[in-house]
Motif scaffolding. Sequence first.
Motif, mmCIF file in Angstrom:
data_model
loop_
_atom_site.group_PDB
_atom_site.id
_atom_site.type_symbol
_atom_site.label_atom_id
_atom_site.label_comp_id
_atom_site.label_asym_id
_atom_site.label_seq_id
_atom_site.Cartn_x
_atom_site.Cartn_y
_atom_site.Cartn_z
ATOM 1 N N ILE A 1 0.851 -1.188 0.000
ATOM 2 C CA ILE A 1 0.000 0.000 0.000
ATOM 3 C C ILE A 1 0.884 1.234 0.000
ATOM 4 O O ILE A 1 1.729 1.405 0.887
ATOM 5 N N ASP A 2 0.707 2.087 -1.004
ATOM 6 C CA ASP A 2 1.507 3.307 -1.106
ATOM 7 C C ASP A 2 0.952 4.425 -0.236
ATOM 8 O O ASP A 2 1.709 5.167 0.391
ATOM 9 N N SER A 3 -0.375 4.570 -0.237
ATOM 10 C CA SER A 3 -0.964 5.671 0.526
ATOM 11 C C SER A 3 -2.417 5.369 0.856
ATOM 12 O O SER A 3 -3.093 4.627 0.142
ATOM 13 N N ILE A 4 -2.877 5.952 1.959
ATOM 14 C CA ILE A 4 -4.284 5.901 2.356
ATOM 15 C C ILE A 4 -4.731 7.331 2.614
ATOM 16 O O ILE A 4 -4.181 8.007 3.490
ATOM 17 N N THR A 5 -5.699 7.788 1.838
ATOM 18 C CA THR A 5 -6.254 9.131 2.023
ATOM 19 C C THR A 5 -7.591 9.021 2.737
ATOM 20 O O THR A 5 -8.516 8.367 2.244
ATOM 21 N N ASP A 6 -7.692 9.638 3.891
ATOM 22 C CA ASP A 6 -8.913 9.579 4.695
ATOM 23 C C ASP A 6 -10.028 10.364 4.004
ATOM 24 O O ASP A 6 -9.849 11.527 3.651
ATOM 25 N N CYS A 7 -11.183 9.730 3.805
ATOM 26 C CA CYS A 7 -12.322 10.393 3.160
ATOM 27 C C CYS A 7 -13.524 10.525 4.089
ATOM 28 O O CYS A 7 -14.641 10.778 3.636
ATOM 29 N N ARG A 8 -13.306 10.367 5.386
ATOM 30 C CA ARG A 8 -14.414 10.450 6.349
ATOM 31 C C ARG A 8 -14.691 11.907 6.706
ATOM 32 O O ARG A 8 -14.631 12.299 7.860
ATOM 33 N N THR A 9 -15.017 12.692 5.730
ATOM 34 C CA THR A 9 -15.249 14.113 5.968
ATOM 35 C C THR A 9 -16.664 14.351 6.468
ATOM 36 O O THR A 9 -17.440 13.419 6.653
ATOM 37 N N GLY A 10 -17.046 15.621 6.645
ATOM 38 C CA GLY A 10 -18.291 15.978 7.311
ATOM 39 C C GLY A 10 -19.559 15.446 6.691
ATOM 40 O O GLY A 10 -20.606 15.447 7.335
ATOM 41 N N HIS A 11 -19.505 14.968 5.426
ATOM 42 C CA HIS A 11 -20.738 14.468 4.816
ATOM 43 C C HIS A 11 -21.266 13.232 5.532
ATOM 44 O O HIS A 11 -22.416 12.847 5.352
ATOM 45 N N ASN A 12 -20.426 12.596 6.357
ATOM 46 C CA ASN A 12 -20.861 11.393 7.061
ATOM 47 C C ASN A 12 -21.667 11.701 8.312
ATOM 48 O O ASN A 12 -22.239 10.810 8.922
ATOM 49 N N ILE A 13 -21.694 12.965 8.747
ATOM 50 C CA ILE A 13 -22.351 13.313 9.999
ATOM 51 C C ILE A 13 -23.667 14.009 9.684
ATOM 52 O O ILE A 13 -23.684 15.137 9.191
ATOM 53 N N VAL A 14 -24.789 13.327 9.939
ATOM 54 C CA VAL A 14 -26.100 13.896 9.655
ATOM 55 C C VAL A 14 -27.056 13.562 10.790
ATOM 56 O O VAL A 14 -26.866 12.591 11.519
ATOM 57 N N LEU A 15 -28.075 14.395 10.943
ATOM 58 C CA LEU A 15 -29.161 14.067 11.856
ATOM 59 C C LEU A 15 -30.134 13.155 11.138
ATOM 60 O O LEU A 15 -30.475 13.404 9.983
ATOM 61 N N PRO A 16 -30.607 12.085 11.783
ATOM 62 C CA PRO A 16 -31.611 11.250 11.125
ATOM 63 C C PRO A 16 -32.876 12.047 10.869
ATOM 64 O O PRO A 16 -33.192 12.993 11.600
ATOM 65 N N TYR A 17 -33.611 11.652 9.837
ATOM 66 C CA TYR A 17 -34.799 12.395 9.415
ATOM 67 C C TYR A 17 -35.778 12.617 10.558
ATOM 68 O O TYR A 17 -36.282 13.708 10.767
ATOM 69 N N GLY A 18 -36.033 11.565 11.334
ATOM 70 C CA GLY A 18 -37.014 11.661 12.404
ATOM 71 C C GLY A 18 -36.625 12.630 13.499
ATOM 72 O O GLY A 18 -37.452 13.067 14.282
ATOM 73 N N ALA A 19 -35.333 12.983 13.577
ATOM 74 C CA ALA A 19 -34.867 13.903 14.607
ATOM 75 C C ALA A 19 -34.766 15.332 14.085
ATOM 76 O O ALA A 19 -34.205 16.199 14.726
ATOM 77 N N GLY A 20 -35.305 15.571 12.900
ATOM 78 C CA GLY A 20 -35.292 16.921 12.355
ATOM 79 C C GLY A 20 -34.108 17.195 11.461
ATOM 80 O O GLY A 20 -33.767 18.345 11.210
ATOM 81 N N GLY A 21 -33.461 16.152 10.959
ATOM 82 C CA GLY A 21 -32.292 16.333 10.105
ATOM 83 C C GLY A 21 -32.674 16.456 8.647
ATOM 84 O O GLY A 21 -33.457 17.315 8.267
ATOM 85 N N ILE A 22 -32.134 15.567 7.813
ATOM 86 C CA ILE A 22 -32.363 15.634 6.377
ATOM 87 C C ILE A 22 -33.848 15.490 6.065
ATOM 88 O O ILE A 22 -34.504 14.563 6.525
ATOM 89 N N LYS A 23 -34.386 16.405 5.293
ATOM 90 C CA LYS A 23 -35.793 16.368 4.915
ATOM 91 C C LYS A 23 -35.937 16.018 3.439
ATOM 92 O O LYS A 23 -35.030 16.213 2.644
ATOM 93 N N LYS A 24 -37.105 15.513 3.081
ATOM 94 C CA LYS A 24 -37.378 15.217 1.682
ATOM 95 C C LYS A 24 -37.601 16.513 0.910
ATOM 96 O O LYS A 24 -38.129 17.490 1.435
#
Length: 262
Positions: free
Chosen positions: A133-156
Motif C-alpha cells: 500500500i503506497d498511501s491511504i487518504t482519509d475520506c471520512r469528511t463531514g458528509h458522514n455526519i447527519v441528523l436522522p430524518y425523524g430527529a429533524g435532520g435531512i428532509k425530503k
Amino acid sequence: MAEVYPSDNELLNMQSDSETGVEYIPTGTAPYYLHFRKLLYRLLLAARRANDLRVYDKGGLEVGVKSGKFWLGTGLINYAGSSGNTLADDKVNIYIYLNSSGTLVTNEYNSFPDMATTPHIRLAQVCTSGGDIDSITDCRTGHNIVLPYGAGGIKKTIEAHTANDTLTAAESGSVHTNLGASATVTLTLPASASVGTVFSFAVQAAQQLRIDPGTAAIRDDSGQTADKYKSAGTIGASLTIIAESAGNWATIAKNGTWTEET
C-alpha cells in the motif's frame, strides 16, 4: 506557507485547551511521567471518535477498518470493524466505502458512487503497487455526519409541477405534486434508474397527474404493462414507487385510486 506555532512564551504559559480539556504539563513538573500519562489520557478521549470507521494499513495489500456507527434515514447501522481485507495490486485509486446495508466495498476503482442514487459512507482512497500500500487518504469528511430524518435532520425535497417534466435519478427520494396545475401534468421517470431509486407523487390539484415509466412498467394492482402511465386526479391520492432489479418500478405505497393507461 507552513502553519506557525504560538510564541515560546505563549506556549510556556498555556494551562489547558478549553475546547478539548487537554491540560498542558507545567514547566518543572515532577514526576513528569505521571503528568504525561494524564495528558495522553485526555488526548485519547478527545480523539476517540476520530478512530470510528478509520481505514488502516495491515501490511502488504491488507487493510483493516475500525468499528463505528452511522445513520441511514432513521436506522442506526453498526459496523463491527474488520481486518484482513485484501486489496487489488497496482491500482492508482481504490475507493473504499460502506454501502447502505453496512457492507464494506473494496473493489471500486473509478470513483465513489453517486450519493444521490447510491447512499454510502466514504471511508478512504487507497493507492497500491508492488504488493504494498503506497498511501491511504482519509475520506471520512463531514458528509458522514447527519441528523436522522425523524430527529429533524435531512428532509425530503418536494416539488410542485404545473407542466410536464422529466425526473432524474439524482432526485431520488423526492416528492412531486401537481399543486397549482390547471391541466393534466405528466411526469416521466428516468430511464435505466439504479435499483433503489424512489419517488413519491401526490395529487394536490383536481387535475390528472400522470406518471410515465417510459419503456418500463409501474407494477401495482391496476396493471403491470410496460410503457403505460399511471394516473390519478383526486386530491389526496398518492403513490410511492421504487426501481427494482428487473428494470421496472415496484409500488410500495398507494392511497386513493390510480389507474393504468388503456
